[in-house]
Enzyme design. Sequence first.
Site, PDB file in Angstrom:
ATOM      1  N   ARG A 112       0.819  -1.221   0.000  1.00 21.97           N
ATOM      2  CA  ARG A 112       0.000   0.000   0.000  1.00 21.97           C
ATOM      3  C   ARG A 112       0.855   1.275   0.000  1.00 21.97           C
ATOM      4  NH1 ARG A 112      -3.348  -3.496  -0.611  1.00 21.97           N
ATOM      5  NH2 ARG A 112      -5.513  -3.409   0.058  1.00 21.97           N
TER       6      ARG A 112
ATOM      7  N   GLU B 199      -4.761   4.173   5.904  1.00 22.99           N
ATOM      8  CA  GLU B 199      -4.446   3.999   4.492  1.00 22.99           C
ATOM      9  C   GLU B 199      -5.028   5.161   3.688  1.00 22.99           C
ATOM     10  OE1 GLU B 199      -6.085   1.610   1.062  1.00 22.99           O
ATOM     11  OE2 GLU B 199      -5.566   0.081   2.536  1.00 22.99           O
TER      12      GLU B 199
ATOM     13  N   SER C 141     -10.612  -0.137   2.858  1.00 20.11           N
ATOM     14  CA  SER C 141      -9.874  -0.283   4.122  1.00 20.11           C
ATOM     15  C   SER C 141      -9.403   1.089   4.591  1.00 20.11           C
ATOM     16  CB  SER C 141      -8.634  -1.162   3.927  1.00 20.11           C
ATOM     17  OG  SER C 141      -8.999  -2.425   3.459  1.00 20.11           O
TER      18      SER C 141
HETATM   19  N1  EPU Z   1     -11.213 -10.503  10.057  1.00 22.44           N
HETATM   20  C1  EPU Z   1     -11.840 -10.424  11.277  1.00 22.44           C
HETATM   21  N2  EPU Z   1     -13.119  -9.933  11.319  1.00 22.44           N
HETATM   22  C2  EPU Z   1     -13.762  -9.531  10.192  1.00 22.44           C
HETATM   23  C3  EPU Z   1     -13.119  -9.611   8.952  1.00 22.44           C
HETATM   24  C4  EPU Z   1     -11.833 -10.108   8.901  1.00 22.44           C
HETATM   25  O1  EPU Z   1     -11.302 -10.787  12.314  1.00 22.44           O
HETATM   26  O2  EPU Z   1     -14.909  -9.097  10.317  1.00 22.44           O
HETATM   27  C5  EPU Z   1      -9.827 -11.037  10.022  1.00 22.44           C
HETATM   28  C6  EPU Z   1      -9.821 -12.536   9.803  1.00 22.44           C
HETATM   29  O3  EPU Z   1      -8.775 -13.085  10.548  1.00 22.44           O
HETATM   30  C7  EPU Z   1      -9.537 -12.663   8.322  1.00 22.44           C
HETATM   31  C8  EPU Z   1      -8.582 -11.519   8.129  1.00 22.44           C
HETATM   32  O4  EPU Z   1      -9.105 -10.481   8.960  1.00 22.44           O
HETATM   33  O5  EPU Z   1      -8.944 -13.886   7.985  1.00 22.44           O
HETATM   34  C9  EPU Z   1      -8.396 -11.041   6.710  1.00 22.44           C
HETATM   35  O6  EPU Z   1      -9.616 -10.550   6.214  1.00 22.44           O
HETATM   36  P1  EPU Z   1      -9.846 -10.266   4.653  1.00 22.44           P
HETATM   37  O7  EPU Z   1      -9.521 -11.475   3.855  1.00 22.44           O
HETATM   38  O8  EPU Z   1     -11.210  -9.680   4.487  1.00 22.44           O
HETATM   39  O9  EPU Z   1      -8.728  -9.226   4.236  1.00 22.44           O
HETATM   40  P2  EPU Z   1      -8.078  -7.967   4.981  1.00 22.44           P
HETATM   41  O10 EPU Z   1      -6.685  -8.294   5.347  1.00 22.44           O
HETATM   42  O11 EPU Z   1      -8.964  -7.483   6.063  1.00 22.44           O
HETATM   43  C10 EPU Z   1      -7.031  -6.965   2.783  1.00 22.44           C
HETATM   44  C11 EPU Z   1      -7.037  -5.653   2.038  1.00 22.44           C
HETATM   45  C12 EPU Z   1      -8.357  -5.492   1.283  1.00 22.44           C
HETATM   46  C13 EPU Z   1      -8.478  -6.652   0.304  1.00 22.44           C
HETATM   47  C14 EPU Z   1      -8.468  -7.969   1.127  1.00 22.44           C
HETATM   48  C15 EPU Z   1      -8.557  -9.212   0.275  1.00 22.44           C
HETATM   49  C16 EPU Z   1      -5.624  -4.176   3.360  1.00 22.44           C
HETATM   50  C17 EPU Z   1      -5.570  -2.984   4.261  1.00 22.44           C
HETATM   51  N3  EPU Z   1      -6.855  -4.559   2.974  1.00 22.44           N
HETATM   52  O12 EPU Z   1      -8.055  -6.894   3.773  1.00 22.44           O
HETATM   53  O13 EPU Z   1      -8.272  -4.285   0.536  1.00 22.44           O
HETATM   54  O14 EPU Z   1      -9.667  -6.558  -0.445  1.00 22.44           O
HETATM   55  O15 EPU Z   1      -7.230  -8.047   1.879  1.00 22.44           O
HETATM   56  O16 EPU Z   1      -7.326  -9.600  -0.233  1.00 22.44           O
HETATM   57  O17 EPU Z   1      -4.584  -4.734   3.018  1.00 22.44           O
HETATM   58  C18 EPU Z   1      -8.801  -1.952   0.466  1.00 22.44           C
HETATM   59  O18 EPU Z   1      -7.595  -1.727   0.445  1.00 22.44           O
HETATM   60  O19 EPU Z   1      -9.652  -1.029   0.414  1.00 22.44           O
HETATM   61  C19 EPU Z   1      -9.278  -3.330   0.601  1.00 22.44           C
HETATM   62  C20 EPU Z   1     -10.559  -3.612   0.777  1.00 22.44           C
END
Ligand code: EPU
Length: 335
Positions: free
Chosen positions: A162, A331, A235
């Site tokens: 990012r 972000e 995010s």
């Molecule tokens: N989780 C929770 N509670 C929730 C949702 C998620 O505890 O309600 C935890 C879980 O452990 C889950 C983990 O978060 O396994 C990861 O969740 P998710 O796969 O939804 O991905 P993220 O790490 O939260 C990142 C990016 C997203 C991107 C997703 C999918 C960042 C800051 N965000 O989110 O990007 O779509 O991975 O690859 O790196 C964005 O940048 O706007 C964005 C949405």
Amino acid sequence: MIIKKNQSLLKLNSFKIDVYAKEYVEITCESELLELYRQHRKKKILFIGGGSNILFTKNFNGLVVHLNIKGKNYKKINDKYVMVSASSGENWNDLVNWCVNRDFGGIENLSLIPGNVGGAPVQNIGAYGRELKDVLVSCRVYNWENGSFCEYECSQCDFDYRNSIFKKNKNLLITKVNLKLTSKNHLIISSYSGINEELKKLGVKNASIKDISIAVSNIRSRKLPNLDKIGNAGSFFKNPIIEKNQLDFLVKNFENIPYYSVENNLFKIPAAWLIEKCGFKGKKFINFGVSKKQPLVLVNYGGANGKEILQLSKSIVSTVKKIFRINLETEVNII
Ligand code: EPU
């Protein structure tokens, strides 16, 4: 090129914050950018593109420049690759669909990411195992410091999670990106965050890039608030990257904490998990709050002001710090 006075920015930011710019201009071609530089470079200026990664906390007392240059095309490189060139004002997801429909592979995992093409390199958009830097060859850049165009090769863009040179230096304006995509033998990435499960549900065995795009779009539609209905900027925070000693402390104190190894003894913790554990998931304050689907996303249910949302983000940061000793970084650009 027409400069308008007192322009509402409501439709130009995905958070749907109703603020005003003292002056506003839309730029639709490179020559207008040159003209803008000649006539207005001394002004206080804010450049915006798709407006999907910005939180306005007040009116902008200067000139808002909406970079909105359109156009896309491709050239065959050889048997296996094509070079897709897209101007910065194209909608990112329209470009993804345009590529998927021509069976050009490489950005299908980045389906349904809001914003414009020009914003994609700025924060090196990433999702489901892909980052823009994996396919980006170069960007055409207008340097607002010296008023000249130049080309930034991928290796010159300082890409990181990012992050990029464009995030650090707001005077480097992207007008076009060049992406090297596959026209056959596509690399199918399906091992992240439920893609395989989604493909199974869809009854797909040997996934094509179109299948991946559909699966990612389905997952995103379920997991993230609908941008057309609820103001947000994706995010709000980055997933923090921590060192081994910090991880040891966390694992000892919080049994089920999820983490992923990145590189050099560093570990990524999902900020969503930290925020949920602090009790913020789904929290609503009249007309703004934390998404009930994905706690990384702060939302404007309608009519909220940016200051309130910023205040909420600060209270999340300080609670996470107190409980987990982790500094969450935002972000989103706060203006
Ligand atoms: N989780 C929770 N509670 C929730 C949702 C998620 O505890 O309600 C935890 C879980 O452990 C889950 C983990 O978060 O396994 C990861 O969740 P998710 O796969 O939804 O991905 P993220 O790490 O939260 C990142 C990016 C997203 C991107 C997703 C999918 C960042 C800051 N965000 O989110 O990007 O779509 O991975 O690859 O790196 C964005 O940048 O706007 C964005 C949405």
